[in-house]
Design an enzyme around this catalytic site. Structure first.
Site, PDB file in Angstrom:
ATOM      1  N   GLY A  41       5.327  27.088 -62.111  1.00 48.76           N
ATOM      2  CA  GLY A  41       6.463  27.259 -62.746  1.00 48.76           C
ATOM      3  C   GLY A  41       7.489  26.352 -61.983  1.00 48.76           C
ATOM      4  O   GLY A  41       7.520  26.658 -60.643  1.00 48.76           O
ATOM      5  N   LYS A  42       8.130  25.414 -62.564  1.00 48.98           N
ATOM      6  CA  LYS A  42       8.928  24.399 -61.865  1.00 48.98           C
ATOM      7  C   LYS A  42      10.031  25.139 -60.859  1.00 48.98           C
ATOM      8  O   LYS A  42      10.164  24.784 -59.781  1.00 48.98           O
ATOM      9  CB  LYS A  42       9.361  23.444 -62.943  1.00 48.98           C
ATOM     10  CG  LYS A  42       8.362  22.695 -63.434  1.00 48.98           C
ATOM     11  CD  LYS A  42       9.016  21.493 -64.335  1.00 48.98           C
ATOM     12  CE  LYS A  42       8.181  20.995 -65.533  1.00 48.98           C
ATOM     13  NZ  LYS A  42       6.775  20.327 -64.641  1.00 48.98           N
ATOM     14  N   GLY A  43      10.583  26.071 -61.463  1.00 49.05           N
ATOM     15  CA  GLY A  43      11.657  26.615 -60.678  1.00 49.05           C
ATOM     16  C   GLY A  43      11.111  27.582 -59.318  1.00 49.05           C
ATOM     17  O   GLY A  43      11.528  27.301 -58.385  1.00 49.05           O
ATOM     18  N   ASN A 185      10.884  12.680 -63.376  1.00 44.01           N
ATOM     19  CA  ASN A 185       9.900  11.448 -63.062  1.00 44.01           C
ATOM     20  C   ASN A 185       9.958  10.575 -64.235  1.00 44.01           C
ATOM     21  O   ASN A 185      10.880  10.348 -64.796  1.00 44.01           O
ATOM     22  CB  ASN A 185       8.605  12.322 -63.211  1.00 44.01           C
ATOM     23  CG  ASN A 185       8.402  12.830 -64.362  1.00 44.01           C
ATOM     24  OD1 ASN A 185       8.712  12.391 -65.482  1.00 44.01           O
ATOM     25  ND2 ASN A 185       7.159  13.812 -64.357  1.00 44.01           N
ATOM     26  N   THR A 221      11.627   9.779 -59.719  1.00 41.24           N
ATOM     27  CA  THR A 221      10.171   9.899 -58.920  1.00 41.24           C
ATOM     28  C   THR A 221       9.004   9.045 -59.591  1.00 41.24           C
ATOM     29  O   THR A 221       9.093   9.276 -60.889  1.00 41.24           O
ATOM     30  CB  THR A 221       9.782  11.257 -58.743  1.00 41.24           C
ATOM     31  OG1 THR A 221       9.778  12.080 -59.880  1.00 41.24           O
ATOM     32  CG2 THR A 221      10.885  12.142 -57.938  1.00 41.24           C
ATOM     33  N   GLY A 223       5.672   8.979 -58.608  1.00 38.73           N
ATOM     34  CA  GLY A 223       4.526   9.378 -58.102  1.00 38.73           C
ATOM     35  C   GLY A 223       4.238   8.419 -56.730  1.00 38.73           C
ATOM     36  O   GLY A 223       4.741   8.323 -55.850  1.00 38.73           O
ATOM     37  N   ASP A 254       7.655  19.147 -57.917  1.00 40.30           N
ATOM     38  CA  ASP A 254       8.662  20.180 -57.568  1.00 40.30           C
ATOM     39  C   ASP A 254       8.670  20.326 -55.882  1.00 40.30           C
ATOM     40  O   ASP A 254       9.656  20.688 -55.192  1.00 40.30           O
ATOM     41  CB  ASP A 254       7.810  21.502 -57.905  1.00 40.30           C
ATOM     42  CG  ASP A 254       7.791  21.579 -59.433  1.00 40.30           C
ATOM     43  OD1 ASP A 254       8.821  21.069 -60.195  1.00 40.30           O
ATOM     44  OD2 ASP A 254       6.858  22.124 -59.908  1.00 40.30           O
ATOM     45  N   GLY A 289      -3.215  23.774 -56.177  1.00 36.05           N
ATOM     46  CA  GLY A 289      -2.301  24.743 -56.588  1.00 36.05           C
ATOM     47  C   GLY A 289      -1.106  24.126 -55.873  1.00 36.05           C
ATOM     48  O   GLY A 289      -0.884  23.960 -54.756  1.00 36.05           O
TER      49      GLY A 289
HETATM   50  O1  RIB Z   1       5.614  21.185 -61.906  1.00 34.50           O
HETATM   51  C1  RIB Z   1       4.288  21.947 -62.171  1.00 34.50           C
HETATM   52  C2  RIB Z   1       4.572  23.263 -62.862  1.00 34.50           C
HETATM   53  O2  RIB Z   1       4.912  22.988 -64.369  1.00 34.50           O
HETATM   54  C3  RIB Z   1       3.413  23.993 -62.789  1.00 34.50           C
HETATM   55  O3  RIB Z   1       3.282  24.979 -61.775  1.00 34.50           O
HETATM   56  C4  RIB Z   1       3.387  24.714 -64.388  1.00 34.50           C
HETATM   57  O4  RIB Z   1       3.493  25.929 -64.074  1.00 34.50           O
HETATM   58  C5  RIB Z   1       4.555  24.120 -65.021  1.00 34.50           C
HETATM   59  O5  RIB Z   1       5.804  24.886 -64.937  1.00 34.50           O
END
Ligand code: RIB
Length: 300
Positions: A41-43, A185, A221, A223, A254, A289
């Site tokens: 999850g980005k947050g 991005n 960004t 990459g 992130d 991950g």
């Molecule tokens: O930015 C990567 C994230 O985007 C992943 O962890 C996925 O859950 C999505 O939210």
């Protein structure tokens, strides 16, 4: 009271990362190489990176009353993120399904679930927390109208905001103009500028369109091609730091944002914070991950 923490209001997902050589064709049953379950999850990812670097970080969001939610909270607590403002929802925990291909390409799908169970009234209840945060980080994996509402409140309260406008979605121009620092991005930059942006030349060619979106700082960004800082009429290219080894890139963006926020909280000027963020995110890709791969400060 001194402002001594970063606040992230956003998504928490349970990521299922499938490593495979290629995507299956229609009708084909394809055998993948491996599967990894990870906090995402980005947050939450951005919060974890900031906390792993050692800056106090508070997460605001929702997970379900399920085992995925339990695991996400356990992870975040272990990484040092303050989760007292992560609430349980009657909806299921958000999920991210990531197909990570051998050539480095990543295809991600999210199921929003509990992340979309957020109300304006809950934001009002967090007024003191938001007002006192040094940096407030937002993304677009919670309802856009809630993000717009938070940006409006944060601007009124004089809080420095970072909006990672991802995934790219329609958001009011008025709300974007309230953002202190917009981070996108190349895909998101193309969406918001309405023109293809894949590199520094693309950012330069579309600079006026990007600057018209947000009068504050803008970071694009790119990459492995680095990132570009647009600030006060200046264009500053920031080189990427080459990773020794790339295991998987989920959460690299992130990691950059969490590290950039850390840098700003620590008083770095924005160019320095971008260079620091590049260095940090180059380490994140060396493990599978998002959150697991993010480095602690002593690993830099
Ligand atoms: O930015 C990567 C994230 O985007 C992943 O962890 C996925 O859950 C999505 O939210």
């Amino acid at each position: 009271m001194a402002k001594e923490y970063t606040c992230v209001i956003g998504s928490l997902n349970y990521d299922i990362i499938i490593k495979q050589k290629r995507l299956p064709q229609m009708g084909e049953t394809y055998t993948a190489d491996s599967i990894t379950y990870s906090g995402g999850g980005k947050g939450a990812n951005q919060a974890v990176q900031c906390a792993k670097l050692g800056y106090p970080t508070v997460m605001v969001g929702k997970v379900g009353e399920d085992s995925f939610g339990d695991k996400l909270l356990k992870n975040l607590n272990e990484y040092g993120v303050d989760c007292t403002c992560v609430k349980r929802s009657s909806l299921d925990t958000g999920v991210g399904i990531v197909h990570a291909l051998e050539d480095g390409a990543v295809y991600a799908t999210i199921i929003t679930g509990a992340n979309f169970d957020m109300k304006k009234q809950e934001i009002d209840e967090l007024e003191e927390l938001i007002k006192k945060s040094k940096v407030l980080i937002l993304q677009l994996e919670i309802p856009v109208e809630i993000v717009e509402y938070i940006l409006d409140r944060a601007k009124a309260w004089g809080v420095y905001t970072i909006l990672n406008a991802a995934p790219a979605k329609e958001i009011s121009r008025e709300a974007l103009r309230k953002v202190s620092c917009l981070i996108v991005n190349e895909t998101e930059a193309s969406f918001y500028a309405g023109a293809e942006i894949t590199d520094l030349a693309g950012v330069e060619a579309n600079r006026e369109k990007l600057e018209a979106l947000c009068p504050g700082t803008i970071i694009v960004t790119l990459g492995a091609k680095g990132s570009v800082l647009l600030e006060q009429g200046n264009v500053t290219p920031v080189e990427s730091v080459k990773a020794e080894y790339v295991a998987e890139t989920t959460g690299a963006g992130d990691s950059y944002i969490g590290a950039f926020a850390y840098g700003m909280c620590k008083g770095m000027e924005s160019g320095e914070a971008c260079r620091f963020a590049s260095r940090v995110s180059s380490l994140t890709v060396q493990k599978i991950g998002a959150q697991e791969g993010m480095p602690y400060f002593n690993e830099l």
